[in-house]
Motif scaffolding. Structure first.
Motif, PDB file in Angstrom:
ATOM      1  N   LYS A  29     120.572 120.071  -3.307  1.00 44.39           N
ATOM      2  CA  LYS A  29     121.129 119.004  -2.450  1.00 44.39           C
ATOM      3  C   LYS A  29     120.783 117.636  -2.985  1.00 44.39           C
ATOM      4  O   LYS A  29     119.715 117.436  -3.539  1.00 44.39           O
ATOM      5  CB  LYS A  29     120.554 119.144  -1.036  1.00 44.39           C
ATOM      6  CG  LYS A  29     121.374 120.121  -0.221  1.00 44.39           C
ATOM      7  CD  LYS A  29     120.878 120.179   1.196  1.00 44.39           C
ATOM      8  CE  LYS A  29     121.603 121.267   1.965  1.00 44.39           C
ATOM      9  NZ  LYS A  29     120.933 121.687   3.146  1.00 44.39           N
ATOM     10  N   LYS A  76     107.093 115.927   3.944  1.00 46.35           N
ATOM     11  CA  LYS A  76     108.276 116.793   3.962  1.00 46.35           C
ATOM     12  C   LYS A  76     109.212 116.358   2.826  1.00 46.35           C
ATOM     13  O   LYS A  76     109.223 115.184   2.435  1.00 46.35           O
ATOM     14  CB  LYS A  76     109.005 116.665   5.307  1.00 46.35           C
ATOM     15  CG  LYS A  76     108.212 117.215   6.487  1.00 46.35           C
ATOM     16  CD  LYS A  76     108.173 118.727   6.489  1.00 46.35           C
ATOM     17  CE  LYS A  76     107.616 119.264   7.801  1.00 46.35           C
ATOM     18  NZ  LYS A  76     106.826 120.494   7.618  1.00 46.35           N
ATOM     19  N   LYS A 100     111.945 111.040  -2.028  1.00 50.03           N
ATOM     20  CA  LYS A 100     112.730 110.067  -2.815  1.00 50.03           C
ATOM     21  C   LYS A 100     112.284 108.635  -2.503  1.00 50.03           C
ATOM     22  O   LYS A 100     111.965 107.862  -3.404  1.00 50.03           O
ATOM     23  CB  LYS A 100     114.227 110.234  -2.500  1.00 50.03           C
ATOM     24  CG  LYS A 100     115.124 109.307  -3.285  1.00 50.03           C
ATOM     25  CD  LYS A 100     116.597 109.692  -3.064  1.00 50.03           C
ATOM     26  CE  LYS A 100     117.530 108.947  -3.979  1.00 50.03           C
ATOM     27  NZ  LYS A 100     118.026 107.681  -3.477  1.00 50.03           N
ATOM     28  N   HIS A 153     112.292 115.537   2.485  1.00 53.02           N
ATOM     29  CA  HIS A 153     113.261 114.443   2.598  1.00 53.02           C
ATOM     30  C   HIS A 153     112.630 113.054   2.477  1.00 53.02           C
ATOM     31  O   HIS A 153     113.345 112.063   2.364  1.00 53.02           O
ATOM     32  CB  HIS A 153     114.083 114.563   3.889  1.00 53.02           C
ATOM     33  CG  HIS A 153     113.281 114.505   5.143  1.00 53.02           C
ATOM     34  ND1 HIS A 153     112.662 115.611   5.685  1.00 53.02           N
ATOM     35  CD2 HIS A 153     112.962 113.472   5.957  1.00 53.02           C
ATOM     36  CE1 HIS A 153     112.017 115.267   6.785  1.00 53.02           C
ATOM     37  NE2 HIS A 153     112.174 113.975   6.962  1.00 53.02           N
ATOM     38  N   HIS A 154     111.291 112.953   2.489  1.00 53.87           N
ATOM     39  CA  HIS A 154     110.642 111.651   2.320  1.00 53.87           C
ATOM     40  C   HIS A 154     110.318 111.329   0.853  1.00 53.87           C
ATOM     41  O   HIS A 154     109.963 110.194   0.535  1.00 53.87           O
ATOM     42  CB  HIS A 154     109.321 111.604   3.109  1.00 53.87           C
ATOM     43  CG  HIS A 154     109.508 111.544   4.585  1.00 53.87           C
ATOM     44  ND1 HIS A 154     108.960 112.471   5.449  1.00 53.87           N
ATOM     45  CD2 HIS A 154     110.194 110.671   5.358  1.00 53.87           C
ATOM     46  CE1 HIS A 154     109.304 112.165   6.691  1.00 53.87           C
ATOM     47  NE2 HIS A 154     110.055 111.091   6.662  1.00 53.87           N
TER      48      HIS A 154
END
Ligand SMILES: NC(=O)c1ccc[n+]([C@@H]2O[C@H](COP(=O)([O-])OP(=O)(O)OC[C@H]3O[C@@H](n4cnc5c(N)ncnc54)[C@H](OP(=O)(O)O)[C@@H]3O)[C@@H](O)[C@H]2O)c1
Length: 269
Positions: A269, A72, A77, A74-75
């Protein structure tokens, strides 16, 4: 030879499995495919379904020639930051929605060998429409490798500008859901005019498939196809005039524009 290269998937979820299936179906060597995922259950399933190598440890990244970031968004980075010191010219491919090449490059320590992609859900049946864009300095070899991989799950389109990927998200990324929604509406309408659920499902689904295939040769002239079904004073003419009066084109335009806007918001974002 791409089929002999070691390809490592970071993340073994739905999209990774679809790509692995495509690769194996197209003759890629299973012993060269590796999946890293924190879930032992997930890995057991992948290992038994596809006979590929699995691990919970990032150590498997050593020796890989192509790394596919398939978690996904958000992982991404933290994964990039954890692998950046072990990279040695490998091709990094991201399938994560909304994560720019610029950010991936930054998180990897100004790394250049990156391809960003946007496949879609129908990758699961090897009919994905996948858009790809590469970092400016991408080599032709890396470009070839990326397109060979995504050709195994459907059709591909290279974008000359990463900015377009938000538009791609709003058309082919989200697109399967629009089509499913239309199909669902047609089935329900069929029931309302007296068909059984099974009859409506069969008729609507087969009509959608046949029409989609036929439309391929008329994409510049869909009006001709619509006219071919619509005889003067007949049933189709009536139905199309309702769609026009309710401005279905405007509604679809609004839906796509809102998906496009949301893709830009997520990406910034
Ligand atoms: N599904 C689509 O139609 C579609 C279309 C285009 C693009 N995408 C993109 O494809 C990506 C993957 O989507 P998906 O549907 O396959 O997601 P998914 O099924 O949730 O798979 C992601 C996998 O990554 C694992 N993971 C989490 N953190 C990890 C880490 N640090 N290292 C290794 N693995 C880790 C997850 O484990 P846990 O579940 O234990 O966290 C999960 O098994 C997303 O970024 C999405 O934006 C999806």
């Amino acid at each position: 030879m791409i089929k002999q290269k070691k390809i490592i998937f970071v993340g073994g979820g739905n999209m990774a499995k679809a790509i692995i299936y495509g690769l194996i179906n197209n003759g890629y060597t299973q012993s060269n495919l590796f999946v890293i995922d924190p879930s032992a259950d997930q890995l057991n399933t992948i290992s038994s379904d596809y006979s590929v190598n699995v691990s919970t440890s990032m150590c498997q990244l050593n020796g890989g020639e192509i790394i596919i970031l398939a978690t996904k968004p958000h992982h991404i980075k933290s994964i990039c930051e954890s692998i950046k010191d072990n990279l040695n010219q490998q091709l990094i491919i991201s399938i994560a929605a909304g994560i720019s090449i610029k950010n991936i490059s930054k998180w990897l320590g100004n790394y250049k060998h990156i391809v960003r992609t946007m496949p879609n859900l129908v990758a699961q049946i090897q009919r994905s429409m996948t858009a790809l864009c590469g970092a400016e300095e991408l080599s032709q070899d890396h470009k070839n490798d990326a397109q060979s991989i995504f050709n195994t799950i459907g059709k591909i389109l290279w974008l000359n500008d990463e900015f377009k990927i938000d538009a791609v998200t709003s058309i082919s990324g989200s697109g399967p859901a629009y089509v499913f929604y239309f199909l669902d509406s047609l089935i329900e309408a069929g029931e309302k005019v007296g068909l059984s659920r099974d009859e409506a499902e069969y008729l609507a689904h087969e009509t959608l498939i046949g029409s989609a295939i036929m439309s391929e040769s008329y994409l510049n002239d869909l009006g001709t196809l619509i006219n071919n079904v619509s005889s003067k004073g007949g049933t189709t003419e009536q139905a199309i005039s309702v769609l026009k009066n309710k401005d279905l084109k405007e509604i679809i335009g609004l839906a796509v524009a809102s998906a496009f806007k949301r893709a830009i918001e997520i990406g910034s974002k």
